[in-house]
Write a protein that holds these residues in place. Sequence first.
Motif, PDB file in Angstrom:
ATOM      1  N   MET A  25       0.831  -1.216   0.000  1.00  0.00           N
ATOM      2  CA  MET A  25       0.000   0.000   0.000  1.00  0.00           C
ATOM      3  C   MET A  25       0.865   1.265   0.000  1.00  0.00           C
ATOM      4  O   MET A  25       0.529   2.240  -0.670  1.00  0.00           O
ATOM      5  CB  MET A  25      -0.946   0.001   1.197  1.00  0.00           C
ATOM      6  CG  MET A  25      -2.129  -0.926   0.987  1.00  0.00           C
ATOM      7  SD  MET A  25      -3.317  -0.801   2.326  1.00  0.00           S
ATOM      8  CE  MET A  25      -2.865  -2.235   3.279  1.00  0.00           C
ATOM      9  N   LEU A  26       1.968   1.254   0.747  1.00  0.00           N
ATOM     10  CA  LEU A  26       2.872   2.408   0.757  1.00  0.00           C
ATOM     11  C   LEU A  26       3.458   2.650  -0.633  1.00  0.00           C
ATOM     12  O   LEU A  26       3.597   3.795  -1.061  1.00  0.00           O
ATOM     13  CB  LEU A  26       3.999   2.200   1.769  1.00  0.00           C
ATOM     14  CG  LEU A  26       3.618   2.414   3.237  1.00  0.00           C
ATOM     15  CD1 LEU A  26       4.728   1.925   4.147  1.00  0.00           C
ATOM     16  CD2 LEU A  26       3.291   3.868   3.512  1.00  0.00           C
ATOM     17  N   THR A  27       3.770   1.576  -1.334  1.00  0.00           N
ATOM     18  CA  THR A  27       4.298   1.696  -2.697  1.00  0.00           C
ATOM     19  C   THR A  27       3.267   2.365  -3.607  1.00  0.00           C
ATOM     20  O   THR A  27       3.587   3.279  -4.367  1.00  0.00           O
ATOM     21  CB  THR A  27       4.662   0.301  -3.263  1.00  0.00           C
ATOM     22  OG1 THR A  27       5.589  -0.318  -2.376  1.00  0.00           O
ATOM     23  CG2 THR A  27       5.268   0.395  -4.649  1.00  0.00           C
ATOM     24  N   GLN A  28       2.011   1.914  -3.495  1.00  0.00           N
ATOM     25  CA  GLN A  28       0.942   2.482  -4.325  1.00  0.00           C
ATOM     26  C   GLN A  28       0.716   3.964  -4.010  1.00  0.00           C
ATOM     27  O   GLN A  28       0.574   4.779  -4.918  1.00  0.00           O
ATOM     28  CB  GLN A  28      -0.357   1.693  -4.122  1.00  0.00           C
ATOM     29  CG  GLN A  28      -0.270   0.281  -4.672  1.00  0.00           C
ATOM     30  CD  GLN A  28      -1.415  -0.613  -4.217  1.00  0.00           C
ATOM     31  OE1 GLN A  28      -2.128  -0.316  -3.266  1.00  0.00           O
ATOM     32  NE2 GLN A  28      -1.570  -1.738  -4.903  1.00  0.00           N
ATOM     33  N   ILE A  29       0.709   4.319  -2.721  1.00  0.00           N
ATOM     34  CA  ILE A  29       0.503   5.717  -2.321  1.00  0.00           C
ATOM     35  C   ILE A  29       1.668   6.585  -2.792  1.00  0.00           C
ATOM     36  O   ILE A  29       1.463   7.688  -3.300  1.00  0.00           O
ATOM     37  CB  ILE A  29       0.318   5.814  -0.786  1.00  0.00           C
ATOM     38  CG1 ILE A  29      -1.064   5.261  -0.425  1.00  0.00           C
ATOM     39  CG2 ILE A  29       0.484   7.242  -0.289  1.00  0.00           C
ATOM     40  CD1 ILE A  29      -1.282   5.043   1.055  1.00  0.00           C
ATOM     41  N   ALA A  30       2.889   6.085  -2.635  1.00  0.00           N
ATOM     42  CA  ALA A  30       4.068   6.846  -3.058  1.00  0.00           C
ATOM     43  C   ALA A  30       4.016   7.139  -4.562  1.00  0.00           C
ATOM     44  O   ALA A  30       4.347   8.240  -5.002  1.00  0.00           O
ATOM     45  CB  ALA A  30       5.339   6.080  -2.704  1.00  0.00           C
ATOM     46  N   ARG A  31       3.574   6.153  -5.343  1.00  0.00           N
ATOM     47  CA  ARG A  31       3.465   6.358  -6.799  1.00  0.00           C
ATOM     48  C   ARG A  31       2.350   7.343  -7.135  1.00  0.00           C
ATOM     49  O   ARG A  31       2.537   8.262  -7.916  1.00  0.00           O
ATOM     50  CB  ARG A  31       3.204   5.025  -7.501  1.00  0.00           C
ATOM     51  CG  ARG A  31       4.442   4.187  -7.622  1.00  0.00           C
ATOM     52  CD  ARG A  31       4.216   2.999  -8.536  1.00  0.00           C
ATOM     53  NE  ARG A  31       5.428   2.196  -8.569  1.00  0.00           N
ATOM     54  CZ  ARG A  31       5.443   0.887  -8.385  1.00  0.00           C
ATOM     55  NH1 ARG A  31       4.327   0.230  -8.170  1.00  0.00           N
ATOM     56  NH2 ARG A  31       6.581   0.229  -8.430  1.00  0.00           N
ATOM     57  N   LYS A  32       1.182   7.124  -6.530  1.00  0.00           N
ATOM     58  CA  LYS A  32       0.004   7.960  -6.828  1.00  0.00           C
ATOM     59  C   LYS A  32       0.246   9.417  -6.447  1.00  0.00           C
ATOM     60  O   LYS A  32      -0.045  10.327  -7.209  1.00  0.00           O
ATOM     61  CB  LYS A  32      -1.211   7.405  -6.086  1.00  0.00           C
ATOM     62  CG  LYS A  32      -2.521   8.138  -6.394  1.00  0.00           C
ATOM     63  CD  LYS A  32      -3.716   7.472  -5.775  1.00  0.00           C
ATOM     64  CE  LYS A  32      -3.834   7.631  -4.292  1.00  0.00           C
ATOM     65  NZ  LYS A  32      -4.293   8.864  -3.735  1.00  0.00           N
ATOM     66  N   ILE A  40      11.255   0.575  -0.043  1.00  0.00           N
ATOM     67  CA  ILE A  40      10.445   0.051   1.054  1.00  0.00           C
ATOM     68  C   ILE A  40      10.856  -1.403   1.234  1.00  0.00           C
ATOM     69  O   ILE A  40      10.926  -2.154   0.263  1.00  0.00           O
ATOM     70  CB  ILE A  40       8.936   0.149   0.733  1.00  0.00           C
ATOM     71  CG1 ILE A  40       8.538   1.612   0.518  1.00  0.00           C
ATOM     72  CG2 ILE A  40       8.105  -0.495   1.840  1.00  0.00           C
ATOM     73  CD1 ILE A  40       7.132   1.796  -0.033  1.00  0.00           C
ATOM     74  N   LEU A  41      11.115  -1.793   2.488  1.00  0.00           N
ATOM     75  CA  LEU A  41      11.578  -3.148   2.763  1.00  0.00           C
ATOM     76  C   LEU A  41      10.783  -3.727   3.928  1.00  0.00           C
ATOM     77  O   LEU A  41      10.635  -3.090   4.964  1.00  0.00           O
ATOM     78  CB  LEU A  41      13.075  -3.112   3.112  1.00  0.00           C
ATOM     79  CG  LEU A  41      13.762  -4.420   3.446  1.00  0.00           C
ATOM     80  CD1 LEU A  41      13.777  -5.347   2.232  1.00  0.00           C
ATOM     81  CD2 LEU A  41      15.181  -4.173   3.917  1.00  0.00           C
ATOM     82  N   ALA A  42      10.252  -4.945   3.742  1.00  0.00           N
ATOM     83  CA  ALA A  42       9.543  -5.653   4.807  1.00  0.00           C
ATOM     84  C   ALA A  42      10.233  -7.006   5.006  1.00  0.00           C
ATOM     85  O   ALA A  42       9.772  -8.027   4.504  1.00  0.00           O
ATOM     86  CB  ALA A  42       8.076  -5.838   4.433  1.00  0.00           C
ATOM     87  N   PRO A  43      11.371  -7.023   5.732  1.00  0.00           N
ATOM     88  CA  PRO A  43      12.109  -8.282   5.901  1.00  0.00           C
ATOM     89  C   PRO A  43      11.333  -9.299   6.733  1.00  0.00           C
ATOM     90  O   PRO A  43      10.674  -8.923   7.702  1.00  0.00           O
ATOM     91  CB  PRO A  43      13.392  -7.868   6.642  1.00  0.00           C
ATOM     92  CG  PRO A  43      13.309  -6.422   6.897  1.00  0.00           C
ATOM     93  CD  PRO A  43      11.989  -5.911   6.418  1.00  0.00           C
ATOM     94  N   ASP A  44      11.405 -10.572   6.343  1.00  0.00           N
ATOM     95  CA  ASP A  44      10.705 -11.638   7.061  1.00  0.00           C
ATOM     96  C   ASP A  44      11.132 -11.723   8.525  1.00  0.00           C
ATOM     97  O   ASP A  44      10.329 -12.037   9.389  1.00  0.00           O
ATOM     98  CB  ASP A  44      10.967 -12.998   6.391  1.00  0.00           C
ATOM     99  CG  ASP A  44      10.264 -13.105   5.051  1.00  0.00           C
ATOM    100  OD1 ASP A  44       9.250 -12.399   4.851  1.00  0.00           O
ATOM    101  OD2 ASP A  44      10.731 -13.885   4.196  1.00  0.00           O
ATOM    102  N   GLU A  45      12.420 -11.446   8.804  1.00  0.00           N
ATOM    103  CA  GLU A  45      12.937 -11.578  10.170  1.00  0.00           C
ATOM    104  C   GLU A  45      12.463 -10.447  11.087  1.00  0.00           C
ATOM    105  O   GLU A  45      12.631 -10.533  12.297  1.00  0.00           O
ATOM    106  CB  GLU A  45      14.472 -11.553  10.212  1.00  0.00           C
ATOM    107  CG  GLU A  45      15.181 -12.438   9.218  1.00  0.00           C
ATOM    108  CD  GLU A  45      15.519 -11.700   7.933  1.00  0.00           C
ATOM    109  OE1 GLU A  45      16.661 -11.220   7.787  1.00  0.00           O
ATOM    110  OE2 GLU A  45      14.647 -11.620   7.062  1.00  0.00           O
ATOM    111  N   LEU A  46      11.933  -9.383  10.524  1.00  0.00           N
ATOM    112  CA  LEU A  46      11.555  -8.208  11.312  1.00  0.00           C
ATOM    113  C   LEU A  46      10.034  -8.119  11.400  1.00  0.00           C
ATOM    114  O   LEU A  46       9.391  -7.430  10.622  1.00  0.00           O
ATOM    115  CB  LEU A  46      12.141  -6.951  10.652  1.00  0.00           C
ATOM    116  CG  LEU A  46      12.216  -5.684  11.490  1.00  0.00           C
ATOM    117  CD1 LEU A  46      13.074  -5.904  12.726  1.00  0.00           C
ATOM    118  CD2 LEU A  46      12.791  -4.547  10.668  1.00  0.00           C
ATOM    119  N   LYS A  47       9.462  -8.844  12.361  1.00  0.00           N
ATOM    120  CA  LYS A  47       8.000  -8.892  12.503  1.00  0.00           C
ATOM    121  C   LYS A  47       7.466  -7.571  13.048  1.00  0.00           C
ATOM    122  O   LYS A  47       7.986  -7.031  14.010  1.00  0.00           O
ATOM    123  CB  LYS A  47       7.601 -10.027  13.452  1.00  0.00           C
ATOM    124  CG  LYS A  47       7.946 -11.400  12.928  1.00  0.00           C
ATOM    125  CD  LYS A  47       6.990 -11.817  11.852  1.00  0.00           C
ATOM    126  CE  LYS A  47       7.347 -13.186  11.306  1.00  0.00           C
ATOM    127  NZ  LYS A  47       7.355 -13.260   9.878  1.00  0.00           N
TER     128      LYS A  47
END
Length: 155
Positions: A25-32, A40-47
């Motif tokens: 969603m952040l990616t979409q908002i940043a583009r729009k 933007i990074l959502a690493p699996d290890e960082l819950k």
Amino acid sequence: MSENGDSVIYVVKTTANQEKSVAIMLTQIARKDRLDIRSILAPDELKGYVLIEAPNVSTVEQAIQTVPHARSLVKGESSLDEIMHFLTPKPTVTGITEGAIIEITSGPFKGEKARVKRVDEGHEEITVELFDAVVPIPITIRGDTVRVLKKEEQA
């Protein structure tokens, strides 16, 4: 910091298990809205957290305003050096040791159990001997095609 020195990493707290949807969603908002969000990074290890690279905190605050599950902005800034370990891939053979008993999860030997004879971290492969083989022939397979059943066990 990036080469041009004006990029900072900000940390956004999210609802648990919603990190990927928040990042999308952040990616979409940043583009729009044409916001200056560089990554933007959502690493699996960082819950429960998403990392955002942007030139200033107000850009990130603007981006997360309307995003469901984006709880808050963590105070302070982070640097590329502090998050570098999230960007470095982990070898698929980590945690597999010689003598371990594994189950093969894909390929022609799927479902077969075997004992690990050798671990090659450089190529991310392991050499195993199948339990049900009439003649014990070592086979080499990729580390991501197995599941460890038992850690080291003496033959």
